[in-house]
Structure formats: C-alpha cells, structure tokens
Design a protein around this motif. Structure first.
Motif, PDB file in Angstrom:
ATOM      1  N   VAL A  33     -21.063 -29.983   0.437  1.00 52.34           N
ATOM      2  CA  VAL A  33     -20.070 -30.039  -0.640  1.00 52.34           C
ATOM      3  C   VAL A  33     -20.737 -30.723  -1.815  1.00 52.34           C
ATOM      4  N   THR A  34     -20.468 -30.250  -3.015  1.00 51.75           N
ATOM      5  CA  THR A  34     -21.086 -30.877  -4.186  1.00 51.75           C
ATOM      6  C   THR A  34     -20.541 -32.280  -4.389  1.00 51.75           C
ATOM      7  N   VAL A  35     -21.364 -33.123  -4.981  1.00 50.35           N
ATOM      8  CA  VAL A  35     -20.941 -34.487  -5.284  1.00 50.35           C
ATOM      9  C   VAL A  35     -19.738 -34.447  -6.224  1.00 50.35           C
ATOM     10  N   GLN A  36     -19.747 -33.545  -7.173  1.00 48.63           N
ATOM     11  CA  GLN A  36     -18.614 -33.425  -8.099  1.00 48.63           C
ATOM     12  C   GLN A  36     -17.318 -33.140  -7.344  1.00 48.63           C
ATOM     13  N   ALA A  37     -17.368 -32.263  -6.362  1.00 52.95           N
ATOM     14  CA  ALA A  37     -16.169 -31.967  -5.565  1.00 52.95           C
ATOM     15  C   ALA A  37     -15.737 -33.201  -4.779  1.00 52.95           C
ATOM     16  N   MET A  38     -16.682 -33.964  -4.249  1.00 48.29           N
ATOM     17  CA  MET A  38     -16.334 -35.188  -3.532  1.00 48.29           C
ATOM     18  C   MET A  38     -15.609 -36.168  -4.449  1.00 48.29           C
ATOM     19  N   VAL A  39     -16.159 -36.353  -5.650  1.00 50.96           N
ATOM     20  CA  VAL A  39     -15.550 -37.279  -6.613  1.00 50.96           C
ATOM     21  C   VAL A  39     -14.130 -36.835  -6.944  1.00 50.96           C
ATOM     22  N   GLU A  40     -13.948 -35.560  -7.236  1.00 54.42           N
ATOM     23  CA  GLU A  40     -12.626 -35.069  -7.602  1.00 54.42           C
ATOM     24  C   GLU A  40     -11.641 -35.170  -6.443  1.00 54.42           C
ATOM     25  N   GLN A  41     -12.083 -34.874  -5.238  1.00 50.74           N
ATOM     26  CA  GLN A  41     -11.193 -34.969  -4.076  1.00 50.74           C
ATOM     27  C   GLN A  41     -10.800 -36.415  -3.805  1.00 50.74           C
ATOM     28  N   PHE A  42     -11.757 -37.322  -3.894  1.00 52.72           N
ATOM     29  CA  PHE A  42     -11.456 -38.724  -3.645  1.00 52.72           C
ATOM     30  C   PHE A  42     -10.473 -39.261  -4.683  1.00 52.72           C
ATOM     31  N   TYR A  43     -10.785 -39.061  -5.951  1.00 50.73           N
ATOM     32  CA  TYR A  43      -9.891 -39.576  -6.996  1.00 50.73           C
ATOM     33  C   TYR A  43      -8.549 -38.863  -6.992  1.00 50.73           C
ATOM     34  N   GLY A  44      -8.539 -37.607  -6.624  1.00 48.92           N
ATOM     35  CA  GLY A  44      -7.267 -36.885  -6.516  1.00 48.92           C
ATOM     36  C   GLY A  44      -6.377 -37.493  -5.446  1.00 48.92           C
ATOM     37  N   ALA A  45      -6.967 -37.847  -4.320  1.00 49.10           N
ATOM     38  CA  ALA A  45      -6.198 -38.466  -3.239  1.00 49.10           C
ATOM     39  C   ALA A  45      -5.672 -39.836  -3.655  1.00 49.10           C
ATOM     40  N   VAL A  46      -6.503 -40.626  -4.309  1.00 52.29           N
ATOM     41  CA  VAL A  46      -6.071 -41.949  -4.771  1.00 52.29           C
ATOM     42  C   VAL A  46      -4.966 -41.810  -5.807  1.00 52.29           C
ATOM     43  N   LEU A  47      -5.140 -40.903  -6.753  1.00 47.06           N
ATOM     44  CA  LEU A  47      -4.125 -40.692  -7.785  1.00 47.06           C
ATOM     45  C   LEU A  47      -2.799 -40.253  -7.172  1.00 47.06           C
ATOM     46  N   MET A  48      -2.834 -39.344  -6.226  1.00 41.97           N
ATOM     47  CA  MET A  48      -1.602 -38.889  -5.586  1.00 41.97           C
ATOM     48  C   MET A  48      -0.929 -40.032  -4.843  1.00 41.97           C
ATOM     49  N   HIS A  49      -1.716 -40.859  -4.184  1.00 42.02           N
ATOM     50  CA  HIS A  49      -1.151 -42.015  -3.487  1.00 42.02           C
ATOM     51  C   HIS A  49      -0.434 -42.933  -4.472  1.00 42.02           C
TER      52      HIS A  49
END
Length: 84
Positions: A33-49
């Motif tokens: 998985v690209t690093v960019q996708a990791m960053v977006e998925q991680f921050y997306g999860a935190v933001l949703m929380h």
C-alpha cells in the motif's frame, strides 16, 4: 480552507508521511500500500473518531488521547504490518 490546509493538513501530512516512510523502508510496514494511502487512512480514521465523539466524551479525549487514538493505531497497524 486554504489557511487550514497550510496550517494543519500539510504539516501533519508531511510529518506522517516521513514516519510511515521510515517504517516502510525499515521493513516494518508493508510496501503493498502506498505511504500516501496509509496516511490518508490513518487520519481519516482519527477524524471520524473525533467527529463521532459525544460532547461528554470530548474532555476525556483531550485529557487522555492515547485511550482514543491507541485502538485506532492498533487496528491500522494490524492491516499495515509487513507479513513475515
């Protein structure tokens, strides 16, 4: 939005990208998985929380952020770790 992007998003994206890239390069995180996708998925999860927190829970989240972000990190790393 441009000011928010420059002040918050760009800075966090740059820092998080460096951290994730370090662990990919070290072989601890998958290259599938690209690093960019990791960053977006991680921050997306935190933001949703954060968006889903009840008002009564916000103070606890500020006081003990690890209680809130820790489980997100564990789920994220479970999917991002390099397979042996």
């Amino acid at each position: 939005m441009a000011e928010f992007y420059d002040r918050v998003v760009a800075r966090h994206r740059t820092d998080a990208t460096a951290v994730f890239q370090h662990y990919v390069d070290a072989g601890d995180l998958s290259r599938s998985v690209t690093v960019q996708a990791m960053v977006e998925q991680f921050y997306g999860a935190v933001l949703m929380h954060v968006l889903a927190l009840r008002t009564a829970d916000r103070e606890h989240a500020r006081a003990v952020p690890g209680d809130h972000v820790g489980p997100i990190v564990e789920v994220f790393l479970g999917g991002a770790r390099r397979e042996p």
